[in-house]
Motif scaffolding. Structure first.
Motif: not given
Length: 382
Positions: A162-164, A188-195, A262-265
């Motif tokens: 995300q880039d917010w 926040d986001l890593g939990a989704h991916t690991i699951d 911080f992933a712009t775009g």
């Protein structure tokens, strides 16, 4: 459970509160075999904002005391910030009220363990809101892997970008405070991916054996703005903005995972790839009706549109080829959870508090691996 509508209580009325309220409203129209529900009590602290949200979301009552709300409802949804996941959820389970809790399960592994134990001791279901398990394309992918279509699983890659927060003047929020959130992008986001990785390949590769980790914060403080847009103060950012991790599975398979704000775009790019001895697949949340598949006889990836009536959940929506979106994942998970209350059977694909704790173990190990600068056993926490 009786034939009376299930009285739903929801703690939290912002982002996730809105997502789940929308899902609850859609259930009777699209999933007529779901149990009848009543959007009964909405819980929050700001009485004025709470009343306005209850009116918009269709809740009959409001409550600023979550303990009183638990006494008044049949099902408790804990959609508040991470630091309020443990106490209300445990109290509800001890009172015999089923709980559906947002992810990550808790800010710390110890609290997640207490929640897991409370759920194990309770005689009611407790679920975690890993909504990406309920995407038809993900179910399609899981079935392919389970049927051996990819052969021996060798690698899994996951990223959530995300880039917010790219702008250093983006406002401070509770997600940037370790005491409120536990961790930053990792939880926040890593939990989704690991699951999701566990959901797709867990049976094929076994559990997580050890991990490495690297966490980084790019901006150390953020502004707090007043109602007129002027900066009132700056607050410290005490969580990670990005992480990377490597995972070694019991089978010998490898995993690599990353997430960033911080992933712009990249607005909401959750991508997962699985590589096996006979084929590969990849999925992106930004094209959630599609699955890219490569089998051993193909020269390149084939894009499969997973919108046929035979695909999971799709027969409840539109004719084949008419796509669904992000919000529908919440309808599907609410359907599965609430139906389990009426049937007495929780599907083995539904994420439980034990699953949430397992994810938290991996997240905790990644964080400790970063602190130590070395590989860490995933089972050493708590």
């Amino acid at each position: 459970m009786t034939d009376e509508p299930l009285r739903i209580g929801v703690l939290g009325y912002r982002f996730m509160g809105k997502a789940h309220a929308n899902a609850l409203a859609r259930l009777p129209m699209f999933f007529p075999d779901a149990p009848a529900i009543e959007r009964h009590t909405l819980v929050g602290r700001d009485e004025e904002a709470l009343a306005e949200a209850a009116d918009r979301f269709g809740f009959a009552h409001t409550e600023t005391d979550w303990e009183a709300a638990i006494d008044a409802v049949d099902v408790f949804y804990n959609l508040g910030p991470n630091h309020v996941h443990a106490e209300p959820s445990i109290a509800a389970l001890e009172a015999g009220v089923p709980v559906f809790c947002e992810k990550p399960l808790a800010p710390t592994l110890a609290e997640a363990g207490a929640m897991r134990d409370a759920a194990a001791a309770a005689d009611v279901p407790a679920g975690v809101a890993f909504n990406y398990r309920f995407i038809p394309a993900i179910r399609y992918a899981r079935n392919l892997i389970a049927d051996g279509e990819l052969g021996e699983i060798r690698q899994v890659r996951g990223r959530y970008l995300q880039d917010w927060l790219v702008d250093p003047d983006a406002p401070w929020a509770w997600r940037l405070d370790e005491e409120l959130a536990g961790s930053g992008v990792l939880g926040d986001l890593g939990a989704h991916t690991i699951d999701l990785a566990s959901f797709l390949v867990g049976e094929a590769v076994g559990g997580v054996e050890r991990v490495s980790g690297h966490l980084h914060t790019f901006v150390d403080e953020r502004p707090v703005y007043d109602a007129d847009g002027a900066v009132e103060e700056y607050r410290d950012v005490t969580v990670d903005d990005a992480y990377t991790a490597q995972v070694a599975y019991e089978s010998g398979a490898m995993g690599s995972f990353e997430a960033s704000r911080f992933a712009t775009g990249h607005k909401n790019d959750h991508t997962i790839e699985v590589h096996g001895s006979k084929g590969s697949l990849r999925f992106s949340l930004e094209r959630l009706n599609e699955l890219e598949l490569l089998d051993e006889d193909a020269r390149g990836y084939e894009t499969i549109l997973v919108t046929d009536e035979s695909d999971p959940y799709v027969d409840h929506w539109w004719p084949p080829g008419h796509v669904i979106g992000w919000e529908h994942t919440f309808v599907h998970e609410n359907y599965e959870f609430l139906r389990s209350l009426s049937t007495g059977t929780v599907p083995d694909t539904f994420p439980t508090f034990a699953d949430g704790y397992s994810v938290q173990q991996t997240l905790d190990a990644i964080e400790r691996a970063d602190e130590r600068g070395e590989w860490i056993s995933a089972g050493d926490g708590e």
